[in-house]
Design a protein around this motif. Structure first.
Motif, PDB file in Angstrom:
ATOM      1  N   ASP A  82      21.885-116.698  22.663  1.00  0.00           N
ATOM      2  CA  ASP A  82      21.239-116.067  21.510  1.00  0.00           C
ATOM      3  C   ASP A  82      21.830-114.664  21.351  1.00  0.00           C
ATOM      4  OD1 ASP A  82      19.684-118.373  21.044  1.00  0.00           O
ATOM      5  OD2 ASP A  82      18.232-117.716  22.530  1.00  0.00           O
ATOM      6  N   GLU A  83      21.031-113.628  21.322  1.00  0.00           N
ATOM      7  CA  GLU A  83      21.540-112.262  21.196  1.00  0.00           C
ATOM      8  C   GLU A  83      21.713-111.577  22.542  1.00  0.00           C
ATOM      9  OE1 GLU A  83      18.845-113.284  19.173  1.00  0.00           O
ATOM     10  OE2 GLU A  83      20.218-113.691  17.526  1.00  0.00           O
ATOM     11  N   GLU A  84      21.363-112.262  23.625  1.00  0.00           N
ATOM     12  CA  GLU A  84      21.432-111.680  24.970  1.00  0.00           C
ATOM     13  C   GLU A  84      22.833-111.825  25.562  1.00  0.00           C
ATOM     14  OE1 GLU A  84      18.558-110.482  26.718  1.00  0.00           O
ATOM     15  OE2 GLU A  84      17.429-110.756  24.864  1.00  0.00           O
ATOM     16  N   ILE A  85      23.273-110.799  26.292  1.00  0.00           N
ATOM     17  CA  ILE A  85      24.549-110.855  26.985  1.00  0.00           C
ATOM     18  C   ILE A  85      24.420-110.099  28.303  1.00  0.00           C
ATOM     19  CG2 ILE A  85      25.382-108.848  25.689  1.00  0.00           C
ATOM     20  CD1 ILE A  85      28.228-110.053  25.996  1.00  0.00           C
ATOM     21  N   SER A  86      24.998-110.663  29.356  1.00  0.00           N
ATOM     22  CA  SER A  86      25.030-109.958  30.636  1.00  0.00           C
ATOM     23  C   SER A  86      26.272-110.386  31.400  1.00  0.00           C
ATOM     24  CB  SER A  86      23.762-110.205  31.452  1.00  0.00           C
ATOM     25  OG  SER A  86      23.648-111.558  31.806  1.00  0.00           O
ATOM     26  N   PHE A  87      26.767-109.470  32.221  1.00  0.00           N
ATOM     27  CA  PHE A  87      27.915-109.756  33.077  1.00  0.00           C
ATOM     28  C   PHE A  87      28.003-108.701  34.168  1.00  0.00           C
ATOM     29  CE2 PHE A  87      29.360-107.712  29.144  1.00  0.00           C
ATOM     30  CZ  PHE A  87      29.965-106.554  29.606  1.00  0.00           C
ATOM     31  N   VAL A  88      28.745-109.039  35.223  1.00  0.00           N
ATOM     32  CA  VAL A  88      28.918-108.182  36.394  1.00  0.00           C
ATOM     33  C   VAL A  88      30.409-107.932  36.584  1.00  0.00           C
ATOM     34  CG1 VAL A  88      28.591-108.035  38.904  1.00  0.00           C
ATOM     35  CG2 VAL A  88      26.837-109.115  37.482  1.00  0.00           C
TER      36      VAL A  88
ATOM     37  N   GLY B  45      27.954-102.020  44.722  1.00  0.00           N
ATOM     38  CA  GLY B  45      26.771-101.669  43.938  1.00  0.00           C
ATOM     39  C   GLY B  45      26.470-102.628  42.811  1.00  0.00           C
ATOM     40  N   LYS B  46      27.227-103.732  42.722  1.00  0.00           N
ATOM     41  CA  LYS B  46      27.051-104.780  41.712  1.00  0.00           C
ATOM     42  C   LYS B  46      26.865-104.195  40.308  1.00  0.00           C
ATOM     43  CE  LYS B  46      24.869-109.198  40.866  1.00  0.00           C
ATOM     44  NZ  LYS B  46      23.846-110.157  41.238  1.00  0.00           N
ATOM     45  N   PRO B  47      27.920-103.585  39.735  1.00  0.00           N
ATOM     46  CA  PRO B  47      27.815-103.025  38.389  1.00  0.00           C
ATOM     47  C   PRO B  47      27.542-104.110  37.348  1.00  0.00           C
ATOM     48  CG  PRO B  47      30.092-102.970  39.168  1.00  0.00           C
ATOM     49  CD  PRO B  47      29.250-103.458  40.298  1.00  0.00           C
TER      50      PRO B  47
END
Length: 111
Positions: free
Chosen positions: A62-68, A74-76
């Motif tokens: 949907d409109e959500e986005i996440s990534f590492v 420190g897991k940016p």
């Protein structure tokens, strides 16, 4: 596939900054969707002479986005939302327990 936002609008180069204290940190994010539907990406951080750092744990729905950013202590992590009327992605960047606002925009072909 992103259900709420067209793939073509998400795929490509995004430029922006993380609002860290003192001076914003410029970043350039490259997002691409494979024919299998899987998203891949890299990030450049010019001030740190970092180029083509791989992105993992990518989620675009949907409109959500996440990534590492892979392999960085420190897991940016970037967690945000796509804002179609601004052609931007905005949200929170977290690393080592600290949170900062970030904003990425997708330059138009004419810029």
């Amino acid at each position: 596939m992103a259900l709420g936002v067209e793939t073509a609008l998400i795929q490509g180069t995004w430029k922006g900054q993380i609002e860290i204290p003192g001076s914003p940190l410029e970043v350039i994010v490259y997002l691409k969707q494979a024919s299998t539907g899987e998203w891949t990406g890299t990030i450049d951080i010019p001030a740190q002479n970092s180029k083509d750092l791989p992105l993992t744990e990518m989620l675009i729905k949907d409109e959500e986005i996440s990534f590492v950013i892979k392999g960085i202590p420190g897991k940016p992590t970037f967690k945000g939302k796509f804002v179609p009327n601004e052609s931007s992605i905005q949200g929170q960047f977290t690393q080592g327990g600290m949170d900062f606002h970030f904003k990425l925009t997708k330059p138009s072909d004419t810029q």
